[in-house]
Design a protein around this motif. Structure first.
Motif, PDB file in Angstrom:
ATOM      1  N   MET A  88     145.010  -2.925  97.619  1.00  0.00           N
ATOM      2  CA  MET A  88     144.118  -3.992  97.942  1.00  0.00           C
ATOM      3  C   MET A  88     142.830  -3.882  97.143  1.00  0.00           C
ATOM      4  O   MET A  88     142.304  -4.880  96.690  1.00  0.00           O
ATOM      5  CB  MET A  88     143.835  -4.006  99.427  1.00  0.00           C
ATOM      6  CG  MET A  88     145.011  -4.414 100.269  1.00  0.00           C
ATOM      7  SD  MET A  88     144.536  -4.460 101.983  1.00  0.00           S
ATOM      8  CE  MET A  88     146.108  -4.247 102.714  1.00  0.00           C
ATOM      9  N   CYS A  89     142.341  -2.667  97.014  1.00  0.00           N
ATOM     10  CA  CYS A  89     141.145  -2.485  96.187  1.00  0.00           C
ATOM     11  C   CYS A  89     141.459  -2.819  94.736  1.00  0.00           C
ATOM     12  O   CYS A  89     140.604  -3.329  94.018  1.00  0.00           O
ATOM     13  CB  CYS A  89     140.642  -1.049  96.288  1.00  0.00           C
ATOM     14  SG  CYS A  89     139.777  -0.704  97.817  1.00  0.00           S
ATOM     15  N   TRP A  90     142.693  -2.522  94.334  1.00  0.00           N
ATOM     16  CA  TRP A  90     143.073  -2.813  92.960  1.00  0.00           C
ATOM     17  C   TRP A  90     143.029  -4.312  92.693  1.00  0.00           C
ATOM     18  O   TRP A  90     142.589  -4.763  91.642  1.00  0.00           O
ATOM     19  CB  TRP A  90     144.458  -2.249  92.655  1.00  0.00           C
ATOM     20  CG  TRP A  90     144.860  -2.508  91.253  1.00  0.00           C
ATOM     21  CD1 TRP A  90     145.879  -3.314  90.846  1.00  0.00           C
ATOM     22  CD2 TRP A  90     144.259  -2.013  90.059  1.00  0.00           C
ATOM     23  NE1 TRP A  90     145.944  -3.341  89.474  1.00  0.00           N
ATOM     24  CE2 TRP A  90     144.956  -2.544  88.961  1.00  0.00           C
ATOM     25  CE3 TRP A  90     143.186  -1.173  89.809  1.00  0.00           C
ATOM     26  CZ2 TRP A  90     144.621  -2.268  87.645  1.00  0.00           C
ATOM     27  CZ3 TRP A  90     142.856  -0.892  88.490  1.00  0.00           C
ATOM     28  CH2 TRP A  90     143.569  -1.438  87.441  1.00  0.00           C
ATOM     29  N   GLY A  91     143.466  -5.115  93.646  1.00  0.00           N
ATOM     30  CA  GLY A  91     143.410  -6.571  93.498  1.00  0.00           C
ATOM     31  C   GLY A  91     141.987  -7.064  93.381  1.00  0.00           C
ATOM     32  O   GLY A  91     141.687  -7.971  92.594  1.00  0.00           O
ATOM     33  N   TYR A  92     141.083  -6.490  94.142  1.00  0.00           N
ATOM     34  CA  TYR A  92     139.663  -6.844  94.084  1.00  0.00           C
ATOM     35  C   TYR A  92     139.111  -6.498  92.696  1.00  0.00           C
ATOM     36  O   TYR A  92     138.424  -7.308  92.065  1.00  0.00           O
ATOM     37  CB  TYR A  92     138.918  -6.073  95.173  1.00  0.00           C
ATOM     38  CG  TYR A  92     137.474  -6.462  95.366  1.00  0.00           C
ATOM     39  CD1 TYR A  92     137.107  -7.315  96.392  1.00  0.00           C
ATOM     40  CD2 TYR A  92     136.468  -5.965  94.550  1.00  0.00           C
ATOM     41  CE1 TYR A  92     135.791  -7.664  96.608  1.00  0.00           C
ATOM     42  CE2 TYR A  92     135.153  -6.313  94.742  1.00  0.00           C
ATOM     43  CZ  TYR A  92     134.819  -7.153  95.777  1.00  0.00           C
ATOM     44  OH  TYR A  92     133.493  -7.504  95.970  1.00  0.00           O
ATOM     45  N   LYS A 114     140.831  -6.098  89.964  1.00  0.00           N
ATOM     46  CA  LYS A 114     141.500  -6.926  88.957  1.00  0.00           C
ATOM     47  C   LYS A 114     140.824  -8.284  88.817  1.00  0.00           C
ATOM     48  O   LYS A 114     140.654  -8.803  87.715  1.00  0.00           O
ATOM     49  CB  LYS A 114     142.967  -7.108  89.359  1.00  0.00           C
ATOM     50  CG  LYS A 114     143.932  -6.957  88.224  1.00  0.00           C
ATOM     51  CD  LYS A 114     145.339  -6.730  88.701  1.00  0.00           C
ATOM     52  CE  LYS A 114     146.004  -7.953  89.227  1.00  0.00           C
ATOM     53  NZ  LYS A 114     147.457  -7.797  89.375  1.00  0.00           N
ATOM     54  N   ARG A 115     140.404  -8.840  89.945  1.00  0.00           N
ATOM     55  CA  ARG A 115     139.718 -10.132  89.907  1.00  0.00           C
ATOM     56  C   ARG A 115     138.400 -10.016  89.142  1.00  0.00           C
ATOM     57  O   ARG A 115     138.064 -10.876  88.330  1.00  0.00           O
ATOM     58  CB  ARG A 115     139.451 -10.624  91.336  1.00  0.00           C
ATOM     59  CG  ARG A 115     138.820 -11.989  91.387  1.00  0.00           C
ATOM     60  CD  ARG A 115     138.734 -12.522  92.796  1.00  0.00           C
ATOM     61  NE  ARG A 115     138.121 -11.623  93.751  1.00  0.00           N
ATOM     62  CZ  ARG A 115     136.802 -11.547  93.978  1.00  0.00           C
ATOM     63  NH1 ARG A 115     135.971 -12.307  93.321  1.00  0.00           N
ATOM     64  NH2 ARG A 115     136.339 -10.703  94.867  1.00  0.00           N
ATOM     65  N   ILE A 116     137.678  -8.934  89.362  1.00  0.00           N
ATOM     66  CA  ILE A 116     136.419  -8.719  88.646  1.00  0.00           C
ATOM     67  C   ILE A 116     136.687  -8.448  87.172  1.00  0.00           C
ATOM     68  O   ILE A 116     135.989  -8.965  86.294  1.00  0.00           O
ATOM     69  CB  ILE A 116     135.640  -7.558  89.291  1.00  0.00           C
ATOM     70  CG1 ILE A 116     135.196  -7.972  90.698  1.00  0.00           C
ATOM     71  CG2 ILE A 116     134.451  -7.159  88.440  1.00  0.00           C
ATOM     72  CD1 ILE A 116     134.634  -6.859  91.517  1.00  0.00           C
TER      73      ILE A 116
END
Length: 91
Positions: A1-5, A7-9
């Protein structure tokens, strides 16, 4: 989940094919995740792990986590709730 955050940045940075730029952008994106957000992701993950340990499926776990969102863990009697819950609420 942190990775998705992260990735968006990361996708907001200027595109580059240089390895040094890529590494710097990844580290910057990972460092930009607030600690409070990491904690929220960790708590949510812990709740899913607890649900799976109690024998719930993915759909059941998501429903139970929404229902018991104020609790640290799901109650041991969670399987009894599925016997009394209409199946339309679980999908």
């Amino acid at each position: 989940m942190c990775w998705g955050y992260a990735k968006r940045i990361y996708r907001q940075y200027v595109l580059s094919s240089k390895e040094d730029d890529l590494e710097r952008n990844v580290l910057s994106a990972l460092d930009s995740i607030p600690l409070s957000t990491m904690r929220k992701f960790a708590i949510r993950s812990r709740r899913f792990i607890d649900a799976y340990d109690k024998g719930l499926t993915g759909t059941q776990a998501a429903w139970a986590i929404k229902k018991y969102h104020g609790h640290r863990v799901l109650p041991d009697s969670i399987m009894c709730d599925f016997d009394s819950t209409p199946h339309s609420l679980l999908s």
